[in-house]
Design an enzyme around this catalytic site. Structure first.
Site, PDB file in Angstrom:
ATOM      1  N   SER A 135       0.870  -1.175   0.000  1.00  0.00           N
ATOM      2  CA  SER A 135       0.000   0.000   0.000  1.00  0.00           C
ATOM      3  C   SER A 135       0.905   1.223   0.000  1.00  0.00           C
ATOM      4  O   SER A 135       2.083   1.134   0.391  1.00  0.00           O
ATOM      5  CB  SER A 135      -0.871   0.006   1.261  1.00  0.00           C
ATOM      6  OG  SER A 135      -1.489   1.258   1.467  1.00  0.00           O
ATOM      7  N   TYR A 148      -1.355  -0.808  10.683  1.00  0.00           N
ATOM      8  CA  TYR A 148      -1.415  -0.992   9.239  1.00  0.00           C
ATOM      9  C   TYR A 148      -0.200  -0.380   8.559  1.00  0.00           C
ATOM     10  O   TYR A 148       0.440  -1.018   7.704  1.00  0.00           O
ATOM     11  CB  TYR A 148      -2.701  -0.359   8.716  1.00  0.00           C
ATOM     12  CG  TYR A 148      -2.983  -0.619   7.260  1.00  0.00           C
ATOM     13  CD1 TYR A 148      -3.458  -1.862   6.839  1.00  0.00           C
ATOM     14  CD2 TYR A 148      -2.787   0.369   6.304  1.00  0.00           C
ATOM     15  CE1 TYR A 148      -3.723  -2.104   5.501  1.00  0.00           C
ATOM     16  CE2 TYR A 148      -3.049   0.131   4.963  1.00  0.00           C
ATOM     17  CZ  TYR A 148      -3.522  -1.106   4.565  1.00  0.00           C
ATOM     18  OH  TYR A 148      -3.781  -1.348   3.233  1.00  0.00           O
TER      19      TYR A 148
END
Length: 262
Positions: A135, A148
């Site tokens: 990501s 995350y």
């Protein structure tokens, strides 16, 4: 039919990016294997494209070994691993529980590590390749997402290590870093924005979070899958250890200059 004769093992393939990759690879001739904890969405994908569903936790080495044994029995060795499973780990450090941190580690990093380790004998023998789906949170820090952000940074580092260690054995590894992608998981985050700002729809939330993105919109799962399938193909034979952003230009924006924009 660039994947004709190839077997692709895809984690998190029931929805979003993973499902789009499965459909595209199958259309290009691949034998697709989907692994995930929930059988229903995986079977919904394979009903359309064929392929094999192996239910299990991609972070569980025993489950992955059992899955690969089934793949070997029914299809053969794996040529491509798409380590796409991920999620969780949202929240600031000061309030993040041990359980949330551990879940972020397991779902994002452990899934990639375990599947890569278990698939590597096949990939070395077949001169295959790995695509790690990270990501742009693996390159920069979003707010209140310590778990995350940390694990996606770790996924980038893990992909680099794989590229360094196994390139000489013919195994390429590349890392894909999407920005906002219009998926069911992202829709949940958009609902947070809807509630926070009193917006009228999820579509308005997407417009808000991409207002400073040069292309001004989120990606579709298919747009991300196109890039993943390219780097997994022979067309990208000299790409190894590459980090590709699929973010509409989000990561080229110089934040301190936003004040100059009308």
């Amino acid at each position: 039919m660039r994947f004709s004769g190839k077997t692709a093992f895809i984690t998190g393939g029931g929805t979003g990016i993973g499902a789009a990759v499965a459909r595209r690879m199958a259309a290009d001739g691949a034998r697709v294997v989907l692994m995930g904890r929930r059988r229903e969405p995986l079977e919904a994908v394979t009903r359309d494209i064929g392929g094999l569903v192996v239910q299990g936790d991609a972070a569980d080495a025993k489950a992955v070994r059992a899955a690969l044994a089934e793949v070997h029995e029914k299809i053969g060795p794996v040529d491509i691993l798409v380590a796409n499973a991920g999620g969780h780990g949202v929240g600031p450090t000061v309030t993040m529980s041990d359980e949330t941190w551990a879940l972020a580690t397991r779902t994002n990093l452990d899934t990639a590590f375990v599947c890569a380790r278990e698939c590597l004998p096949d990939l070395i023998a077949r001169k295959g390749n790995i695509v790690v789906v990270a990501s742009i949170a693996g390159l920069f820090a979003g707010p209140a997402a310590a778990g995350y952000v940390t694990m996606k940074h770790a996924c980038v580092g893990f992909g680099k290590s794989l590229a360094r260690d196994y390139g000489r054995q013919g195994v390429r590894t590349n890392i894909i870093c999407p920005g906002w992608v219009a998926t069911a998981m992202a829709d949940e985050q958009m609902q947070v924005i809807v509630d926070k700002h009193g917006l009228g729809s999820i579509e308005e939330a997407y417009r808000l979070v991409t207002r400073d993105v040069p292309l001004g919109r989120p990606a579709t799962p298919e747009e991300v899958s196109n890039v993943i399938c390219f780097v997994a193909s022979a067309e990208a034979a000299m790409m190894n250890g590459s980090i590709l952003t699929v973010d509409g230009g989000a990561t080229v924006v110089d934040l301190p200059t936003l004040a100059f924009v009308d």
